[in-house]
Scaffold this motif. Structure first.
Motif, PDB file in Angstrom:
ATOM      1  N   PHE A 184       0.849  -1.190   0.000  1.00  0.00           N
ATOM      2  CA  PHE A 184       0.000   0.000   0.000  1.00  0.00           C
ATOM      3  C   PHE A 184       0.886   1.242   0.000  1.00  0.00           C
ATOM      4  O   PHE A 184       1.739   1.413   0.872  1.00  0.00           O
ATOM      5  CB  PHE A 184      -0.899   0.005   1.234  1.00  0.00           C
ATOM      6  CG  PHE A 184      -2.014   1.011   1.139  1.00  0.00           C
ATOM      7  CD1 PHE A 184      -3.276   0.617   0.762  1.00  0.00           C
ATOM      8  CD2 PHE A 184      -1.788   2.359   1.412  1.00  0.00           C
ATOM      9  CE1 PHE A 184      -4.312   1.539   0.665  1.00  0.00           C
ATOM     10  CE2 PHE A 184      -2.801   3.287   1.310  1.00  0.00           C
ATOM     11  CZ  PHE A 184      -4.071   2.889   0.936  1.00  0.00           C
ATOM     12  N   PRO A 185       0.738   2.133  -0.995  1.00  0.00           N
ATOM     13  CA  PRO A 185       1.642   3.279  -1.136  1.00  0.00           C
ATOM     14  C   PRO A 185       1.451   4.314  -0.029  1.00  0.00           C
ATOM     15  O   PRO A 185       0.349   4.820   0.176  1.00  0.00           O
ATOM     16  CB  PRO A 185       1.274   3.853  -2.507  1.00  0.00           C
ATOM     17  CG  PRO A 185      -0.109   3.375  -2.770  1.00  0.00           C
ATOM     18  CD  PRO A 185      -0.257   2.061  -2.091  1.00  0.00           C
ATOM     19  N   ASN A 186       2.536   4.638   0.655  1.00  0.00           N
ATOM     20  CA  ASN A 186       2.469   5.632   1.725  1.00  0.00           C
ATOM     21  C   ASN A 186       2.087   7.006   1.204  1.00  0.00           C
ATOM     22  O   ASN A 186       1.499   7.814   1.926  1.00  0.00           O
ATOM     23  CB  ASN A 186       3.818   5.708   2.451  1.00  0.00           C
ATOM     24  CG  ASN A 186       4.117   4.442   3.229  1.00  0.00           C
ATOM     25  OD1 ASN A 186       3.218   3.801   3.748  1.00  0.00           O
ATOM     26  ND2 ASN A 186       5.396   4.083   3.298  1.00  0.00           N
ATOM     27  N   GLU A 187       2.445   7.271  -0.061  1.00  0.00           N
ATOM     28  CA  GLU A 187       2.145   8.588  -0.627  1.00  0.00           C
ATOM     29  C   GLU A 187       0.650   8.870  -0.624  1.00  0.00           C
ATOM     30  O   GLU A 187       0.219  10.015  -0.447  1.00  0.00           O
ATOM     31  CB  GLU A 187       2.688   8.677  -2.065  1.00  0.00           C
ATOM     32  CG  GLU A 187       4.197   8.645  -2.186  1.00  0.00           C
ATOM     33  CD  GLU A 187       4.784   7.251  -2.218  1.00  0.00           C
ATOM     34  OE1 GLU A 187       5.982   7.100  -2.453  1.00  0.00           O
ATOM     35  OE2 GLU A 187       3.995   6.276  -1.999  1.00  0.00           O
ATOM     36  N   VAL A 188      -0.149   7.821  -0.819  1.00  0.00           N
ATOM     37  CA  VAL A 188      -1.601   7.997  -0.864  1.00  0.00           C
ATOM     38  C   VAL A 188      -2.124   8.417   0.511  1.00  0.00           C
ATOM     39  O   VAL A 188      -3.014   9.273   0.620  1.00  0.00           O
ATOM     40  CB  VAL A 188      -2.289   6.700  -1.335  1.00  0.00           C
ATOM     41  CG1 VAL A 188      -3.789   6.800  -1.195  1.00  0.00           C
ATOM     42  CG2 VAL A 188      -1.909   6.409  -2.786  1.00  0.00           C
ATOM     43  N   ALA A 189      -1.570   7.823   1.551  1.00  0.00           N
ATOM     44  CA  ALA A 189      -2.050   8.102   2.908  1.00  0.00           C
ATOM     45  C   ALA A 189      -1.759   9.534   3.349  1.00  0.00           C
ATOM     46  O   ALA A 189      -2.245   9.961   4.402  1.00  0.00           O
ATOM     47  CB  ALA A 189      -1.430   7.117   3.886  1.00  0.00           C
ATOM     48  N   LYS A 190      -0.991  10.274   2.569  1.00  0.00           N
ATOM     49  CA  LYS A 190      -0.656  11.660   2.918  1.00  0.00           C
ATOM     50  C   LYS A 190      -1.523  12.673   2.165  1.00  0.00           C
ATOM     51  O   LYS A 190      -1.360  13.878   2.366  1.00  0.00           O
ATOM     52  CB  LYS A 190       0.814  11.917   2.618  1.00  0.00           C
ATOM     53  CG  LYS A 190       1.767  11.065   3.450  1.00  0.00           C
ATOM     54  CD  LYS A 190       3.222  11.291   3.057  1.00  0.00           C
ATOM     55  CE  LYS A 190       4.157  10.394   3.866  1.00  0.00           C
ATOM     56  NZ  LYS A 190       5.566  10.578   3.464  1.00  0.00           N
TER      57      LYS A 190
END
Length: 983
Positions: A184-190
């Motif tokens: 799961f891409p951390n960039e999305v969670a930001k």
């Protein structure tokens, strides 16, 4: 007017003229850029470009929106049937462009780096197209607020780091693309401003991070059909604005997180097909739910009583869990309730009575529980119902009369309960009813003649009840009826001769009744009939000769009062036991029956004369018998082969001559016999081994055609259909997993097909016969993948799709390295190029491998081959045959597998014991694919292209799950009753 004023006005005028000139110049450049789009997409027939002419104002172009300065600000060409590749180099010259919407077209090619020049874009929609390759780095598009690239054919690794600068993103839709597997891409969670996140079916694995709780603006979160593991994070309860949460088809574990009930705005929740467990208590507070789907998990405990008070709930799907207790009696009584499936649980209590209170309900599915009580009378008036399935419960009472006659219902399934009473005459109003299953109850009375009004009936199963009286002749008017099961009742009278008019009939079972009279000869006209069981009745008279024209997989006329000779065509080993318990029958071939004799005196005198003559010439016959036999055999062989005029058609470079093949067609080289001819092994002088199928051409009566045959019409002197089909198919095919056809050799009387020789025989031989050998799991897996690729080529790799129509383990041959080849195309058919959706109208295949749609449509398409291949996969995993007595009457390996899907232990017990313990889990992955392939509804089966992909993902020692690629969109369709349709 003073001179200074004139000077100032002149200056303004010149400035205005300069500005207009500049605008005109810019406008001219933008027109050229816009017209380049039209040029790139000129193959489209869309009328959207009719206004795109250089002499028209740019801002009047359809789909173009300009800003106040006259520059192009938006291009919206979505859903315009466009084709071609996008000219980003021209589009990005439009410096004021903020919105580019090209979604829902047929655009192709690659998205190039030129897209990075569109730096002012706020809205980009390329979704639902047919692009290829990977998406380039798009980090320069930092102003994007809406990004849609879902379902567009992209692959490779998505540039997740590009999202770091897109802090203003409101909507991100990348689902339904074949990206490389990634956590799961951390960039999305930001992306804290996101309110719409669609990442379904795009190869995201690992756990859902706790940081998902930072996306507090989300109203839609879709992560379904990925490879997510672990538990649903507690932090998801922070997303209080969520309207839709889709997590289905992953590998999630654990319980529903504490605090999920805080998502009070949630209307659509789907976490089905995971490994979730625990209770449903957190759902008590989600009073705005419209649709709740949690099927195929391990939930236990009660269904919360509060669900009965939910005012919006219209869809509830909880099947295949371990739920107990009763359903809320008020369930569905407040809303326009539509659908419920709670099958395969341990629910008790009664059926909620008011789910169709508002007259909108379409499907009620509660099979395989422990429900008690009666069917509420209210459902007799639910005119919208299409499916009513409550089989395998403990329900009792009389079925409400109106239920039989519901106008839109297409399946009534009440089997295995304790229902009493009759099927009423109202069934004549059930014009849409296709399947009537009421077996194993205590229903009684006569079958009403009004059943003929249910003209869509395909399957009737009334077995194991107390029905009595005569069978109505009107049943013969059901011209779509394919399966009729009336066994184990008290029916009397004759078998209706009108059944001979049911041209779609394939399966008749009337065993163990009190039927009398003769077997109607009209049954012989049912060319599709392959199973007939009339055993344990009181039928009398002769066996109709007309039955010999049929090809039965099951024939049972035992324990009746039949008399006369058993027709020679039925006196074969395959029907051993089919005539037992009929003392009046005789046979010339079956040894345990009395031999048939003539009462005619002339016949007895003739027998005496023949006996005397035989005794007088015995010595002469003995001395000459061998000579005449050998002479006759040699003469026939020479006449049928050597003296014929042969036509050779080669499809590969040949290293042998026609004579070498002809000389080898003799008894010593015979290695097999099939329905269409004998197979010989030929060893050439150069050591090459070949297999030759010898097919006799048939006359109009189905006899071998020879020159001495009676002259016939031209249409009757054609070569056998099997030969034509096999040559037409194989001559155009080149694939490593399809048997190679070297040439055909034809004459007027017979035909030869020359193949490569496969020394290890068939997969059937290696699994089930005396040639059985220990196949380890790696070998079985490679056989499965290779055979799947062969079928994939036939369905998707040829100019026109080729349907095999007889996929089975005996038609999968193995070379010296046990690599598989698809063989025996005697039933194959190439689908016409102008027919994309229709099926071929033919009856073909082998019992145990035949897809269920044969029983009610007799139409085949590629999905019928997929079903048969699923059976082969079950053979490979279990080592069992498709038909075995252990499965029970009218059961096969598919039904047996489904009956074992109870616990992990019963599932593992299906794996062949010769497969090493360490590979049992790997084998189960393939068994899951087999279950998908054998779904009862063809639309639920994957394509062979998808099957190959699934098998490759199930490679031994490769830790992946099974994902079925969706056709598009964010909602799954047609999966609500996946398992229950296999019952």
């Amino acid at each position: 007017m003073s001179a200074p004023n004139i000077s100032r006005r002149t200056t303004h005028l010149f400035s205005l003229i300069s500005l207009l000139s500049l605008i005109a110049g810019v406008n001219s450049d933008e027109i050229q850029s816009v017209l380049a789009i039209k040029t790139a997409l000129q193959n489209s027939n869309a009328k959207v470009f009719d206004s795109w002419e250089s002499n028209n104002p740019l801002c009047s172009f359809k789909g173009i929106t300009c800003n106040a300065a006259g520059s192009v600000q938006q291009i919206d060409l979505s859903s315009q049937y466009l084709t071609g590749s996008i000219p980003f180099d021209s589009i990005c010259q439009l410096k004021s462009l903020e919105k580019l919407s090209l979604g829902k077209n047929s655009l192709h090619g690659r998205v190039t780096e030129d897209i990075n020049s569109c730096v002012n874009l706020k809205y980009l929609d390329l979704g639902n197209n047919f692009f290829s390759g990977s998406i380039p780095d798009i980090s320069s598009l930092s102003g994007l607020e809406y990004l849609y690239m879902n379902n567009s054919g992209f692959s490779g690794t998505f540039p997740w780091s590009s999202l770091q600068n897109m802090t203003g993103l409101i909507a991100l839709s990348l689902g339904d693309n074949s990206f490389d597997l990634t956590p799961f891409p951390n960039e999305v969670a930001k992306l804290s401003k996101l309110n719409w996140l669609y990442l379904s079916n795009c190869s995201i694995g690992g756990e859902i991070p706790a940081e998902i709780g930072n996306l507090t603006e989300l109203i839609n979160l879709e992560l379904s059909s990925n490879k997510l593991t672990g538990e649903i994070p507690l932090e998801i309860s922070k997303l209080t604005k969520l309207w839709q949460l889709e997590l289905y088809d992953n590998q999630l574990t654990g319980t529903l997180p504490v605090g999920l009930g805080q998502l009070v705005n949630l209307e659509y929740f789907d976490a089905s097909t995971n490994y979730l467990e625990g209770t449903l208590s957190e759902l008590r507070f989600l009073s705005n739910l419209v649709s709740l789907q949690l099927f195929e998990n391990n939930f236990s405990g009660d269904v919360p009583e509060e669900l009965g008070d939910f005012k919006k709930l219209v869809n509830l799907s909880l099947y295949t869990n371990r739920l107990t207790g009763s359903l809320p009696l008020k369930l569905g009584s407040w809303s326009d309730f539509d659908f419920i499936d709670v099958s395969e649980n341990f629910l008790t209590g009664s059926i909620p009575p008011d789910m169709c209170k508002n007259g909108k309900m379409t499907e009620l599915l509660m099979l395989q529980n422990r429900l008690t009580g009666e069917i509420p009378a209210s459902y007799a008036y639910c005119a919208t119902l299409t499916r009513f399935r409550v089989s395998n419960n403990s329900l009792t009472g009389t079925v409400p009369s109106g239920l039989w006659g519901l106008p839109k219902v297409n399946i009534i399934d009440l089997a295995v309960n304790g229902f009493e009473g009759p099927i009423t005459s109202q069934i004549g109003a059930a014009k849409s009813l296709a399947q009537l299953f009421v077996a194993s109850n205590r229903l009684s009375g006569e079958l009403p003649p009004e059943i003929s009004g249910a003209s869509s009936l395909v399957s009737i199963d009334l077995s194991s009840n107390l029905f009595s009286g005569k069978l109505p002749a009107e049943i013969g008017s059901l011209n779509q009826l394919g399966n009729l099961h009336l066994e184990n009742n008290l029916f009397s009278g004759e078998v209706p001769a009108s059944l001979g008019s049911c041209n779609a009939m394939s399966d008749i079972n009337m065993a163990n009744n009190s039927l009398s009279g003769k077997i109607p000869a009209s049954l012989g006209s049912l060319q599709t009939l392959n199973s007939l069981d009339l055993s344990r009745n009181q039928l009398s008279g002769p066996i109709p000769v007309s039955l010999t024209s049929l090809r039965f997989s099951i024939l049972d006329l035992s324990h009746n009062r039949l008399t006369g000779p058993i027709p020679p065509a039925l006196s074969i080993e395959a029907y051993n036991g089919s005539f037992a318990g009929n003392d009046g029958l005789c046979s010339q071939n079956i040894k345990y029956f009395q031999r048939c004799s003539s009462d005619s005196r002339r016949s007895r005198d003739l027998h005496t004369l023949i006996a005397c003559f035989a005794i007088g010439s015995f010595v002469l016959l003995v001395s000459l018998a061998c000579f005449f036999y050998l002479k006759k055999s040699q003469t026939e062989h020479d006449r049928s082969l050597k003296e014929d005029s042969w036509d050779v058609k080669s499809f590969h470079v040949l290293s042998f001559s026609e004579d070498e093949i002809l000389d080898s067609i003799k008894e010593d080289n015979l290695i097999g016999k099939g329905g269409s001819g004998n197979v010989y092994k030929v060893e050439l002088d150069n050591g090459v081994e070949l297999a030759v199928k010898h097919i006799w051409n048939l006359d109009s009566g189905g006899r071998k055609k020879t020159r001495s045959s009676t002259p016939m019409l031209a249409k009757d002197t054609q070569k056998s259909r099997e030969f034509d089909a096999e040559v037409q198919t194989l001559s155009s095919i080149r694939h490593v997993n399809v048997v190679k056809l070297y040439c055909s050799i034809t004459s007027e009387d017979s035909s030869l097909l020359v193949y490569e020789y496969l020394p290890n025989g068939s997969l059937w031989d290696r699994l089930h016969t005396c040639r059985k050998m220990a196949l380890d799991w790696d070998t079985r897996y490679e056989i499965a993948v290779g055979a799947a690729k062969g079928l994939e080529y036939l369905h998707h790799g040829c100019g026109q799709p080729v349907l095999h129509r007889d996929v089975k383990s005996s038609n999968i041959l193995l070379d010296e390295y046990l690599k598989p080849r698809i063989a025996d195309f005697g039933l194959a058919k190439i689908v016409p190029a102008n027919v994309t959706k229709d099926s071929t109208h033919v009856i073909a295949g082998t019992h145990g491998y035949i897809a269920p749609e044969y029983g009610y449509t007799y139409k085949v398409n590629e999905k019928s081959d997929v079903y048969s291949f699923g059976v082969v996969l079950m053979e490979l995993v279990s080592g069992r045959k498709p038909i075995e007595p252990e499965y029970g009457n009218n059961k096969d390996i598919v039904s047996w597998v489904c009956s074992q899907l109870k616990t992990k232990e019963t599932v593992l017990s299906m794996v062949d014991t010769s497969i090493a313990e360490s590979f049992r889990e790997e084998a189960i992955k393939v068994l899951k694919i087999a279950i998908l392939c054998t779904a009862r509804l063809p639309t639920l089966r994957p394509t062979m292209r998808t099957v190959v992909k699934l098998l490759e993902e199930a490679e031994p020692c490769k830790l992946v799950g099974i994902i079925v690629t969706k056709d598009g969109g964010s909602k799954k369709e047609g999966l609500k009753e996946k398992n229950t349709d296999l019952i």
